[in-house]
Design a protein around this motif. Structure first.
Motif, PDB file in Angstrom:
ATOM      1  N   UNK A   1       0.811  -1.174   0.203  1.00 12.42           N
ATOM      2  CA  UNK A   1       0.187   0.132  -0.244  1.00 12.42           C
ATOM      3  C   UNK A   1       1.149   1.250   0.031  1.00 12.42           C
ATOM      4  N   UNK A   2       1.787   1.640   0.960  1.00 10.88           N
ATOM      5  CA  UNK A   2       3.042   2.783   0.639  1.00 10.88           C
ATOM      6  C   UNK A   2       3.339   2.476  -0.352  1.00 10.88           C
ATOM      7  N   UNK A   3       3.881   1.536  -1.225  1.00  9.03           N
ATOM      8  CA  UNK A   3       5.042   1.498  -2.629  1.00  9.03           C
ATOM      9  C   UNK A   3       3.981   2.328  -3.374  1.00  9.03           C
ATOM     10  N   UNK A   4       2.085   2.014  -3.715  1.00  8.54           N
ATOM     11  CA  UNK A   4       1.423   2.277  -4.187  1.00  8.54           C
ATOM     12  C   UNK A   4       1.145   4.220  -3.838  1.00  8.54           C
ATOM     13  N   UNK A   5       1.594   3.795  -2.541  1.00  5.05           N
ATOM     14  CA  UNK A   5       1.064   5.591  -2.543  1.00  5.05           C
ATOM     15  C   UNK A   5       2.192   6.370  -2.584  1.00  5.05           C
ATOM     16  N   UNK A   6       3.068   5.834  -2.757  1.00 10.62           N
ATOM     17  CA  UNK A   6       4.744   7.183  -2.698  1.00 10.62           C
ATOM     18  C   UNK A   6       4.915   6.133  -4.566  1.00 10.62           C
ATOM     19  N   UNK A   7       5.639   5.504  -4.707  1.00  6.20           N
ATOM     20  CA  UNK A   7       6.809   5.443  -5.827  1.00  6.20           C
ATOM     21  C   UNK A   7       5.475   4.882  -7.002  1.00  6.20           C
ATOM     22  N   UNK A   8       4.784   4.479  -7.227  1.00  9.15           N
ATOM     23  CA  UNK A   8       4.134   3.806  -7.673  1.00  9.15           C
ATOM     24  C   UNK A   8       3.080   5.332  -8.655  1.00  9.15           C
ATOM     25  N   UNK A   9       2.207   5.993  -7.472  1.00  9.20           N
ATOM     26  CA  UNK A   9       1.552   7.367  -7.539  1.00  9.20           C
ATOM     27  C   UNK A   9       2.408   8.429  -8.039  1.00  9.20           C
ATOM     28  N   UNK A  10       3.598   8.547  -8.026  1.00  9.01           N
ATOM     29  CA  UNK A  10       4.713   9.416  -8.401  1.00  9.01           C
ATOM     30  C   UNK A  10       4.991   9.233  -9.750  1.00  9.01           C
ATOM     31  N   UNK A  11       4.989   8.057 -10.054  1.00  7.04           N
ATOM     32  CA  UNK A  11       6.121   7.571 -11.454  1.00  7.04           C
ATOM     33  C   UNK A  11       4.370   7.681 -12.286  1.00  7.04           C
ATOM     34  N   UNK A  12       3.643   7.178 -11.904  1.00 10.56           N
ATOM     35  CA  UNK A  12       2.998   7.092 -13.472  1.00 10.56           C
ATOM     36  C   UNK A  12       1.699   8.645 -13.060  1.00 10.56           C
ATOM     37  N   UNK A  13       2.088   9.476 -12.505  1.00  7.53           N
ATOM     38  CA  UNK A  13       1.699  10.825 -12.361  1.00  7.53           C
ATOM     39  C   UNK A  13       2.502  12.063 -13.508  1.00  7.53           C
TER      40      UNK A  13
END
Length: 324
Positions: free
Chosen positions: A214-226
């Motif tokens: 969940x934290x990976x999704x909230x941070x790393x993945x979210x920033x990358x896809x944004x």
């Protein structure tokens, strides 16, 4: 760990590149088919620019990683509202028409509250996902009608399409139909491959560093896809199109919640991890209200308010990585 990081980064690059090709190819094919620019902007551009987030969340849901799937949805909206709006406001203070903000921002806020409520009580069901998708179709229909009758600033989806027009100078390049179709197919192949690599790398990285998905999704993945949205809004702000930058963010938030959230719920109903229901969603609700207060008080998001948004984003990012 290096393999996991490389897979993650390769997934980002391929996913974002594929998304750009998908939009270009789809727009050109639609133009050749005689579709109106208004309809192209409200549908193809909206869906296409949300493709990286959609594929990332769908792949994560299919892989049995709801934390990454829903963390990407919530984290992308946090990045949009804090990182992207904050950065764009520092470049150029944003004049905010009150009507579109209350309508488009209000829709995103209501959808976030509904998502938080059902996630905290009954859990995410296929019915909720279908309801979100129906609501998106209704909003698209409204936006189309509004643009036909009130063509100036009628919806965030129109501004989202305008933002792409401002930043992608090759969007309408002419060429043979077969080339446009190849670009479209190539984009689809790339975003599917990129999404899989992205999720695989994220899952491996979370396991290796001991961080929740969940934290990976909230941070790393979210920033990358944004990142594409960040680039689009920053360029729009540099060119003096502050309303376009704001509409790009609001439109993206609506698509993230209703399209990506709806599809994810239909594909993988169940529970949303506690880090998202107890922290991510309440924070997103609070930030959405704060943005409305900023805009309602002065009908603009000033540079110092943009700085506040950036400080909040950095603070929550540190909290996510250290405390959650």
């Amino acid at each position: 760990m290096l393999i996991a990081i490389f897979t993650l980064l390769a997934g980002f690059v391929v996913l974002i590149g594929g998304g750009e090709l998908l939009v270009r190819g789809a727009v050109r094919v639609a133009e050749r088919a005689g579709m109106s620019q208004l309809l192209i902007g409200l549908t193809i551009v909206g869906f296409g620019t949300s493709a990286p987030e959609l594929v990332a969340s769908v792949e994560a849901a299919r892989a049995g990683s709801p934390g990454i799937a829903w963390g990407n949805v919530v984290g992308s909206n946090l990045a949009n509202s804090l990182l992207i709006l904050g950065t764009a406001s520092l470049i150029l203070p944003m004049v905010v028409p009150r009507g579109p903000l209350w309508r488009d921002g209000g829709l995103a806020l209501v959808a976030t509250i509904i998502l938080w409520f059902v996630a905290s009580t009954s859990g995410i069901t296929i019915t909720i996902g279908a309801a979100f998708l129906i609501l998106l179709c209704a909003y698209l229909s409204y936006a189309y009608w509004a643009e036909k009758t009130q063509p100036v600033g009628a919806s965030a989806l129109h501004e989202k399409a305008e933002a792409l027009e401002v930043t992608d100078t090759h969007l309408h390049d002419e060429g043979p139909l077969w080339r446009s179709i190849l670009i479209l197919i190539g984009g689809i192949v790339l975003i599917i491959a990129g999404g899989r690599w992205l999720v695989e790398g994220a899952v491996d990285l979370a396991r290796l560093v001991g961080m929740s998905e969940a934290v990976i999704g909230l941070t790393v993945i979210a920033i990358g896809t944004s990142l594409p949205e960040l680039v689009t809004s920053v360029i729009a702000a540099y060119k003096g199109a502050s309303a376009v930058a704001l509409g790009n963010v609001l439109g993206s938030n609506i698509f993230n919640l209703l399209l990506i959230g709806g599809v994810t719920a239909v594909i993988a109903p169940g529970t949303i991890p506690g880090e998202i229901t107890s922290y991510g969603l309440p924070l997103l609700i609070a930030i959405s209200v704060l943005l409305m207060i900023f805009a309602a008080t002065g009908r603009r998001i000033t540079r110092w308010e943009g700085a506040i948004l950036l400080v909040i984003y950095v603070a929550q990012l540190v909290y996510n990585l250290v405390a959650v």
